[in-house]
Design an enzyme around this catalytic site. Structure first.
Site, PDB file in Angstrom:
ATOM      1  N   VAL A 223       1.026  -1.282  -0.029  1.00 11.18           N
ATOM      2  CA  VAL A 223      -0.111   0.025  -0.143  1.00 11.18           C
ATOM      3  C   VAL A 223       0.882   1.213   0.039  1.00 11.18           C
ATOM      4  CG1 VAL A 223      -1.613   1.454   1.519  1.00 11.18           C
ATOM      5  CG2 VAL A 223      -1.917  -1.102   0.910  1.00 11.18           C
TER       6      VAL A 223
ATOM      7  N   VAL B 248       2.551   1.772  -3.292  1.00 11.85           N
ATOM      8  CA  VAL B 248       1.515   2.297  -4.334  1.00 11.85           C
ATOM      9  C   VAL B 248       1.243   3.721  -3.943  1.00 11.85           C
ATOM     10  CG1 VAL B 248      -0.989   2.264  -5.598  1.00 11.85           C
ATOM     11  CG2 VAL B 248       0.621   0.270  -5.167  1.00 11.85           C
ATOM     12  N   GLU B 249       0.746   4.336  -2.682  1.00  9.78           N
ATOM     13  CA  GLU B 249       0.405   5.483  -2.328  1.00  9.78           C
ATOM     14  C   GLU B 249       1.311   6.525  -2.205  1.00  9.78           C
ATOM     15  OE1 GLU B 249      -2.309   6.399  -1.656  1.00  9.78           O
ATOM     16  OE2 GLU B 249      -3.613   4.769  -1.432  1.00  9.78           O
ATOM     17  N   SER B 250       2.839   6.214  -1.860  1.00 13.79           N
ATOM     18  CA  SER B 250       3.500   7.372  -1.797  1.00 13.79           C
ATOM     19  C   SER B 250       5.063   7.035  -2.228  1.00 13.79           C
ATOM     20  CB  SER B 250       3.755   7.835  -0.295  1.00 13.79           C
ATOM     21  OG  SER B 250       4.444   6.625   0.423  1.00 13.79           O
TER      22      SER B 250
ATOM     23  N   TYR C 252      -7.150   0.222  -8.295  1.00 16.61           N
ATOM     24  CA  TYR C 252      -6.306   0.325  -7.492  1.00 16.61           C
ATOM     25  C   TYR C 252      -5.979  -0.967  -6.435  1.00 16.61           C
ATOM     26  CZ  TYR C 252      -4.432   1.818  -2.728  1.00 16.61           C
ATOM     27  OH  TYR C 252      -3.668   2.080  -1.505  1.00 16.61           O
TER      28      TYR C 252
END
Length: 172
Positions: free
Chosen positions: A78, A81-83, A157
């Protein structure tokens, strides 16, 4: 085949790893902690160059994921993917930190002064939110991830998270 001197960790790194393992209370034993931290640290090195910061992120991910009933490798996926492991990341919609937590959560839980770019705070929020969504979705990880991202009903996502998990973070 002997390892070259360049492959061996320096004394400072060994000491920091030893200290991190000693503080890693979410593992069943020290051997598990050492194996996981060394393995994941090697994978994370391309994104987080500083070994102290890298080990701190890994220790916190393991601790918070374990407390929330999540697999630490899922949480790393996560974050990937997010940051891409930038704890100062801010999205165009205002999500902040490693796990891209929306600031409204601070008000929701009555902690308006929390700093979402603080690594420990962000990972705790993100793991708690994802765990809540996983329970809400009765264990359906695809739906929980889509809800986490604000894209419930879509699969793009969760697919990105699963791809990162399989390519980079899945324990072998």
């Amino acid at each position: 085949m002997a390892a070259s001197a360049q492959q061996l960790p320096d004394a400072e790194m060994r000491a920091y790893l030893k200290n991190t393992i000693a503080k890693a209370d979410s593992f069943h034993d020290r051997f598990d902690a050492e194996v996981w931290l060394v393995d994941m640290s090697g994978r994370l090195k391309r994104y987080v160059k500083d070994h102290k910061k890298r080990l701190e992120i890994l220790r916190l991910v393991h601790k918070e994921a374990s407390q929330a009933g999540l697999q630490p490798e899922l949480v790393l996926s996560v974050i990937h993917v997010e940051s891409l492991f930038n704890h100062f990341a801010i999205s165009r919609v205002g999500a902040q930190g490693l796990m891209q937590v929306m600031p409204f959560w601070k008000k929701e839980i009555g902690r308006p002064n929390d700093n979402l770019t603080d690594i420990a705070t962000n990972i705790r929020y993100g793991c708690t939110i994802l765990s809540y969504y996983l329970k809400k979705e009765k264990g359906n990880l695809t739906r929980a991830l889509a809800r986490y991202n604000g894209s419930l009903g879509k699969t793009w996502y969760p697919s990105r998270v699963f791809t990162a998990w399989n390519r980079f973070w899945q324990a072998r």
